[in-house]
Write a protein that holds these residues in place. Structure first.
Motif, PDB file in Angstrom:
ATOM      1  N   CYS A   1      -1.642   5.151  -0.262  1.00  0.00           N
ATOM      2  CA  CYS A   1      -0.933   6.427  -0.238  1.00  0.00           C
ATOM      3  C   CYS A   1       0.161   6.564  -1.285  1.00  0.00           C
ATOM      4  CB  CYS A   1      -0.325   6.627   1.143  1.00  0.00           C
ATOM      5  SG  CYS A   1       0.665   5.197   1.644  1.00  0.00           S
TER       6      CYS A   1
ATOM      7  N   TYR B   1      -7.294   4.031  -3.632  1.00  0.00           N
ATOM      8  CA  TYR B   1      -7.100   5.304  -2.943  1.00  0.00           C
ATOM      9  C   TYR B   1      -8.286   5.605  -2.031  1.00  0.00           C
ATOM     10  CZ  TYR B   1      -3.923   9.329  -3.183  1.00  0.00           C
ATOM     11  OH  TYR B   1      -2.957  10.275  -2.922  1.00  0.00           O
TER      12      TYR B   1
ATOM     13  N   THR C   1      -0.722   1.669   3.335  1.00  0.00           N
ATOM     14  CA  THR C   1      -1.744   2.684   3.594  1.00  0.00           C
ATOM     15  C   THR C   1      -1.147   3.680   4.577  1.00  0.00           C
ATOM     16  OG1 THR C   1      -3.969   3.122   4.451  1.00  0.00           O
ATOM     17  CG2 THR C   1      -2.844   1.187   5.357  1.00  0.00           C
TER      18      THR C   1
ATOM     19  N   ARG D   1       5.429  14.791  -0.155  1.00  0.00           N
ATOM     20  CA  ARG D   1       4.814  13.641  -0.822  1.00  0.00           C
ATOM     21  C   ARG D   1       5.820  12.825  -1.616  1.00  0.00           C
ATOM     22  NH1 ARG D   1      -0.896  14.230  -0.995  1.00  0.00           N
ATOM     23  NH2 ARG D   1      -1.205  12.855  -2.760  1.00  0.00           N
TER      24      ARG D   1
END
Lengths: 418, 418
Positions: A279, A305, A352, A391
């Protein structure tokens, strides 16, 4: 000694240019043991005179940047002459220098350029080795007739002209104005893994009890700086206190960033780290390689990814991904262990999670992340964290947590709990 | 409408943090057709009240950033209440929200945090979705008893909290305060691969000929924004012009970043990219994965910092590295081709270079980098570039060049020359 900065330039106010001069000048004053009490941005034109007049009435030293160019909206010279009540003269030496400068480029000095040779009567010219705008110093006594008692420095706006003039010409004057024995210093204690209010709850009372310390808190991206100013003795005492109370959260007391501390600790211990990121998409590796000399401790990073990449590159069994999901403690641990094997490093960090905005579920909402640390000859440890809120923030805080796990391991602290 | 900005925070004045909020807010006002007349930085503490009092007497709107945190030096709330002459109250809703927020993290609200629920009586709370500090709006009428006529907005200092609050909550209020008929718009044409002065040489005259356009240039990190304000018709005409004259350099006309454009183009074309990075250390992968939905076009990134990693992960022959050096066109091409094979992607970007400060040589000084693009069924292309001037700049410009090569390929433009 009280100081203000005035930065002139419409480009700063409409946001075309970020004002980096103010921060740079602020650091110069910190190094002199001084602190800027205010900085003001005004557009080109008449506003300079207004702001300068106000500042001169408040403080002992004013630094003005910008407004020394050749165009008609460059009026710092005129503004200072109005505030101090001084006539404007041509400076013959500057005019001769400008004439020679343009002649060497095969051009005559035009009327606009000649404005750069003007100065309020009595001002001291500071030569500019990097541009055509000389700086000007108006010593405080020039304003005595107006009841002012303030030293004013007019400096060029472009950083590559400003910085050498400040360092080589202004700072020596400032030092000569300072009383002897100004002995306070500034020190920064950088903490991570603990919130600003918890840190202040833990430290504030005890720091106040030391006495003679100015205490400030600055929330960074995933860390908190406790900024202390005081005598060296008080700062040393504060340092002991910070280490005793919150030692395991303390990243540095000398402004080093977490990634710098991690790279240096790895170097000292002759160890290597590798990374396996889902991530965070390479951001952990990128932070490590922001540090000069990272190549001595970091050889391989894998950005897996896709699930298939986790399986093929790191040997994470696809059955494991099917059973627990790609975002799970089990997969994070398998990624870290696979990364340790593939890389041959001493430590492997793996993450992750769900950066969002899509991909969340009830049990694993957006922001959920598993951070794993595998080290040679030790049991792999995994922690679950939640960093919702976009993000950028997710990547920053997740990378911070991962790097901090490694800092803790290298420093002999346990990893924090869930 | 006259506007001032006050940024609070000792960290800004001592140069710990560069004031990016002022520039960002300045841009917001430009988009509203307004210009900030002054911005002021003051330290945490009593100076906020002084600066706010002065500003309220000068202008119609004041934006204050920072000083809303839980610590004792966060006093924007108290400063505004003193200037407006209003009592301080607890806001029950905010207190309930804070209690729930901390409860969800298994913590009680401590006394310092409770301060964040206080507000000057009558102030309107602006919820903060990204932090614990709510914003506050003091409409002008609250200051009438003091003879003031100024709208004051108190906003949090951290950009990720400030920006959404400004855009979603403050801008609508400002629009409602503006007279009707403000019908110009702002549009940004983002270019990359060409310098600011070359862009202005190519466009300025033709843009001026359209008439009715305000034209500004803003140099970013590896790109240049041409900011135009005018009627929709004039902006459309300018858009056609930009595409005709400099279409191959045009990244977007709607503020999308290069990485967003690349991810969207890959999605549209149903294609995948993989990355093999040495000197950028994962930064290209990180930029791609900054884009929401990147998982549909990016599955694998390899950070092969060590030579051994280039050989083992990407199949770059060690003889090739020995013959030409790790920083060479040959190795860049082999990295890209290896990455294409390993990943199974449609395109692979590879970079190898010397970020510095060490590692340079006469033939390949610090800043030298080779950028390669391999695409299925096409000849691999490599370009040499030079980006000296520090690791940050090097990583940014190298990643920009690599991503731009892919944008060009996906848009049907040739790669630029050496």
């Amino acid at each position: 000694m009280k100081i203000e900065i005035i930065n002139t330039g419409t480009e700063l106010l409409i946001g075309d240019v970020i004002n980096t001069n103010a921060a740079w000048l602020g650091q110069c004053f910190v190094e002199l043991g001084l602190e800027v009490s205010r900085s003001t941005c005004v557009p080109d034109g008449a506003a300079i005179q207004e702001a300068l007049g106000e500042a001169c009435a408040r403080v002992d030293v004013v630094i003005v940047t910008g407004g020394l160019g050749p165009t008609m909206d460059d009026v710092s010279r005129e503004g200072a002459s109005a505030v101090f009540g001084l006539a404007m003269d041509f400076d013959d030496e500057v005019l001769a220098w400008l004439t020679a400068f343009f002649a060497s480029r095969g051009k005559p000095v035009n009327e606009h350029n000649k404005r750069q040779a003007m100065k309020p009567r009595g001002a001291i010219v500071m030569p500019n080795a990097h541009g055509t705008a000389p700086g000007l110093y108006l010593p405080a006594e020039l304003g005595a007739a107006r009841g002012l008692n303030c030293h004013v420095f007019l400096l060029p706006g472009p950083p590559r002209e400003l910085k050498p003039m400040m360092t080589e010409q202004v700072v020596p004057v400032l030092r000569s104005l300072l009383p002897d024995g100004n002995s306070t210093e500034c020190r920064y204690f950088k903490f991570t893994g603990m919130g600003e209010s918890d840190i202040s709850m833990a430290l504030q009372g005890a720091l106040e009890a030391i006495g003679g310390l100015e205490i400030g808190y600055c929330l960074g991206k995933g860390d908190v700086d406790v900024r202390l100013r005081g005598s060296v003795a008080a700062l040393d005492e504060a340092g002991t206190l910070c280490r005793e109370k919150l030692g395991e959260f303390l990243v540095s007391d000398d402004r080093r960033l977490l990634e710098q501390v991690v790279v240096e600790k790895l170097k000292e211990q002759g160890q290597w780290v590798a990374t396996a990121e889902s991530c965070t998409g390479g951001f952990i590796a990128s932070r490590l390689t922001d540090v000069s000399g990272a190549s001595g401790v970091f050889g391989l990073g894998l950005v897996t990814y896709a699930n298939e990449a986790k399986t093929r590159q790191l040997g994470v069994p696809s059955a494991l991904i099917e059973e627990f999901g790609a975002v799970s403690a089990e997969v994070a641990a398998a990624m870290a262990e696979g990364c340790l094997q593939v890389s041959g490093a001493d430590h492997a960090l793996a993450v992750t999670g769900i950066a969002g905005p899509g991909g969340g579920s009830e049990g694993k909402p957006v922001g959920t992340v598993f951070v794993a640390l595998a080290s040679k000859g030790r049991a792999t440890e995994v922690r679950r964290r939640s960093y919702p809120g976009g993000r950028d923030r997710f990547k920053m805080l997740t990378s911070q947590t991962a790097l901090d796990f490694l800092r803790r391991r290298l420093s002999g602290f346990d990893l924090p709990g869930e």
